[in-house]
Structure formats: C-alpha cells, structure tokens
Write a protein that holds these residues in place. Sequence first.
Motif, PDB file in Angstrom:
ATOM      1  N   GLU A 133       3.489   5.858  -5.529  1.00  0.00           N
ATOM      2  CA  GLU A 133       3.411   5.890  -6.993  1.00  0.00           C
ATOM      3  C   GLU A 133       2.292   6.808  -7.471  1.00  0.00           C
ATOM      4  O   GLU A 133       2.483   7.625  -8.379  1.00  0.00           O
ATOM      5  CB  GLU A 133       3.198   4.474  -7.532  1.00  0.00           C
ATOM      6  CG  GLU A 133       3.121   4.406  -9.042  1.00  0.00           C
ATOM      7  CD  GLU A 133       2.872   3.003  -9.544  1.00  0.00           C
ATOM      8  OE1 GLU A 133       3.062   2.789 -10.754  1.00  0.00           O
ATOM      9  OE2 GLU A 133       2.476   2.120  -8.755  1.00  0.00           O
ATOM     10  N   GLU A 134       1.117   6.709  -6.860  1.00  0.00           N
ATOM     11  CA  GLU A 134      -0.013   7.563  -7.236  1.00  0.00           C
ATOM     12  C   GLU A 134       0.309   9.036  -7.025  1.00  0.00           C
ATOM     13  O   GLU A 134      -0.025   9.888  -7.857  1.00  0.00           O
ATOM     14  CB  GLU A 134      -1.250   7.194  -6.421  1.00  0.00           C
ATOM     15  CG  GLU A 134      -1.879   5.882  -6.806  1.00  0.00           C
ATOM     16  CD  GLU A 134      -3.039   5.489  -5.894  1.00  0.00           C
ATOM     17  OE1 GLU A 134      -3.485   6.329  -5.083  1.00  0.00           O
ATOM     18  OE2 GLU A 134      -3.481   4.336  -5.982  1.00  0.00           O
ATOM     19  N   ILE A 135       0.965   9.332  -5.921  1.00  0.00           N
ATOM     20  CA  ILE A 135       1.316  10.723  -5.611  1.00  0.00           C
ATOM     21  C   ILE A 135       2.335  11.255  -6.608  1.00  0.00           C
ATOM     22  O   ILE A 135       2.208  12.366  -7.119  1.00  0.00           O
ATOM     23  CB  ILE A 135       1.836  10.821  -4.160  1.00  0.00           C
ATOM     24  CG1 ILE A 135       0.670  10.606  -3.191  1.00  0.00           C
ATOM     25  CG2 ILE A 135       2.528  12.156  -3.907  1.00  0.00           C
ATOM     26  CD1 ILE A 135       1.096  10.282  -1.779  1.00  0.00           C
ATOM     27  N   ASP A 175       0.828  -1.208   0.000  1.00  0.00           N
ATOM     28  CA  ASP A 175       0.000   0.000   0.000  1.00  0.00           C
ATOM     29  C   ASP A 175       0.863   1.260   0.000  1.00  0.00           C
ATOM     30  O   ASP A 175       0.540   2.241  -0.676  1.00  0.00           O
ATOM     31  CB  ASP A 175      -0.939   0.016   1.199  1.00  0.00           C
ATOM     32  CG  ASP A 175      -2.050  -1.021   1.081  1.00  0.00           C
ATOM     33  OD1 ASP A 175      -2.198  -1.642   0.001  1.00  0.00           O
ATOM     34  OD2 ASP A 175      -2.770  -1.224   2.083  1.00  0.00           O
ATOM     35  N   LYS A 202      -4.085  14.691  -1.406  1.00  0.00           N
ATOM     36  CA  LYS A 202      -4.220  13.509  -2.263  1.00  0.00           C
ATOM     37  C   LYS A 202      -4.755  12.313  -1.473  1.00  0.00           C
ATOM     38  O   LYS A 202      -5.582  11.552  -1.957  1.00  0.00           O
ATOM     39  CB  LYS A 202      -2.862  13.166  -2.892  1.00  0.00           C
ATOM     40  CG  LYS A 202      -2.808  11.861  -3.629  1.00  0.00           C
ATOM     41  CD  LYS A 202      -3.614  11.901  -4.896  1.00  0.00           C
ATOM     42  CE  LYS A 202      -3.497  10.573  -5.630  1.00  0.00           C
ATOM     43  NZ  LYS A 202      -4.537  10.381  -6.584  1.00  0.00           N
ATOM     44  N   LEU A 250       2.877  10.279  -9.621  1.00  0.00           N
ATOM     45  CA  LEU A 250       2.326  10.416 -10.973  1.00  0.00           C
ATOM     46  C   LEU A 250       1.794  11.824 -11.200  1.00  0.00           C
ATOM     47  O   LEU A 250       1.857  12.344 -12.312  1.00  0.00           O
ATOM     48  CB  LEU A 250       1.214   9.393 -11.221  1.00  0.00           C
ATOM     49  CG  LEU A 250       1.657   7.979 -11.532  1.00  0.00           C
ATOM     50  CD1 LEU A 250       0.464   7.044 -11.600  1.00  0.00           C
ATOM     51  CD2 LEU A 250       2.455   7.919 -12.825  1.00  0.00           C
ATOM     52  N   GLU A 251       1.279  12.427 -10.145  1.00  0.00           N
ATOM     53  CA  GLU A 251       0.723  13.777 -10.245  1.00  0.00           C
ATOM     54  C   GLU A 251       1.784  14.860 -10.085  1.00  0.00           C
ATOM     55  O   GLU A 251       1.672  15.927 -10.670  1.00  0.00           O
ATOM     56  CB  GLU A 251      -0.364  13.981  -9.199  1.00  0.00           C
ATOM     57  CG  GLU A 251      -1.619  13.201  -9.488  1.00  0.00           C
ATOM     58  CD  GLU A 251      -2.724  13.481  -8.478  1.00  0.00           C
ATOM     59  OE1 GLU A 251      -2.618  14.466  -7.728  1.00  0.00           O
ATOM     60  OE2 GLU A 251      -3.682  12.700  -8.454  1.00  0.00           O
ATOM     61  N   LYS A 256       2.274   1.756  -3.500  1.00  0.00           N
ATOM     62  CA  LYS A 256       1.191   2.155  -4.411  1.00  0.00           C
ATOM     63  C   LYS A 256       0.801   3.613  -4.180  1.00  0.00           C
ATOM     64  O   LYS A 256       0.629   4.380  -5.130  1.00  0.00           O
ATOM     65  CB  LYS A 256      -0.013   1.241  -4.210  1.00  0.00           C
ATOM     66  CG  LYS A 256      -1.163   1.520  -5.157  1.00  0.00           C
ATOM     67  CD  LYS A 256      -2.296   0.524  -4.897  1.00  0.00           C
ATOM     68  CE  LYS A 256      -3.498   0.806  -5.726  1.00  0.00           C
ATOM     69  NZ  LYS A 256      -4.266   1.952  -5.307  1.00  0.00           N
ATOM     70  N   LEU A 257       0.670   4.010  -2.907  1.00  0.00           N
ATOM     71  CA  LEU A 257       0.335   5.401  -2.595  1.00  0.00           C
ATOM     72  C   LEU A 257       1.405   6.355  -3.098  1.00  0.00           C
ATOM     73  O   LEU A 257       1.101   7.393  -3.689  1.00  0.00           O
ATOM     74  CB  LEU A 257       0.152   5.574  -1.083  1.00  0.00           C
ATOM     75  CG  LEU A 257      -1.105   4.992  -0.464  1.00  0.00           C
ATOM     76  CD1 LEU A 257      -1.018   5.050   1.061  1.00  0.00           C
ATOM     77  CD2 LEU A 257      -2.334   5.724  -0.949  1.00  0.00           C
TER      78      LEU A 257
END
Length: 167
Positions: free
Chosen positions: A92-94, A86, A109, A96-97, A89-90
């Motif tokens: 990575e998501e952050i 997790d 976020k 990406l932006e 993944k978090l």
Amino acid sequence: LTTEAFNALLKTLEEPPSHTVFVLATTEPHKVPETIISRCIRVDFHRATAEELIHALKRITVGEHMTIPDDVLAEVAGAADGSFRDAAKLLEEILLENKKPSLLQVREKLGLSEYLLIDDFMEKLDQKDAKELLILLDKLETEGKNIRQFFLNVITKLEKKLLGCVS
C-alpha cells in the motif's frame, strides 16, 4: 494470566454455553496450564512463505484492478518477513507513491541495499578482505540501508551459488 484467572477460565471451558466457541491465542503456550491445554485443540501458526505472501499480494492487486510485476511482489514479500499484514501495508505504501513501481523504486522505498553491493560484498568475502567488508557494512549503515535484508539477500545468493544457479 494469574492462577486464579486460569481457574476461572477452566470453569468456563468445562461448562460453556452451547453456542460458544473459544479461541485462545498466545505467544507463550508453555505458560498455559495443562488443565487448559487438555481441553483445547492446539493449532500452531507459522510465518507465511514468500509464495503465500506473493499469492496474497496478487489477490490484492487483482482486486484493485492493478498489474504489478512478480519481481516487485517478490521484493515486497521478502521485506515483509513472513507477515501478511506487513506485506499488505508495504505494498500500500509503495502504491501510494507510484501505481506502477519498478523493482529499483521498490528497493529504494524499502531502504534495501543495492544488489551490486551484494556482489561487492561477495568479492571481498572471497578475498577475505575484512577491512573492506567492514567499510562496506559501515557504508550500508550510513546510508540507512536495511542490514538484515542485506544479509538475507547475501544468504540467498550464497544458497544459489552453492546450488549452481549463479556464478
């Protein structure tokens, strides 16, 4: 597994091929028969600590040739609730932006409550103002904030207050 399946597994465990290593994983060890457990080495896993998660996230960012502030990594680690997957993944998501996210951007976020609300909550708690506390909690829910994380942050602040670290 059924009793029959465990019996078949037991036979395999008693006479394994020489080149075989079995790894049995379960979230319900109490359901595994003693005959199986007695032939195994048991290793209990636990949730990762914040320090372990931060270390893992730093390894990821170094591998990607990125420099992310420790407070941002600590926020991601706190939101991951002990899970390496997790946390990665978090992050990575952050990323990406925004390749260089600020702490405020990360909190937004993740849907985390603002820390000023924690201070407001603590003040209302000191005043024993139940009505205002409920209004504040309703506001958090309406805004889609992470209530669980909010209370984890409140507990952390209370712990620091008890230890004399903050006012």
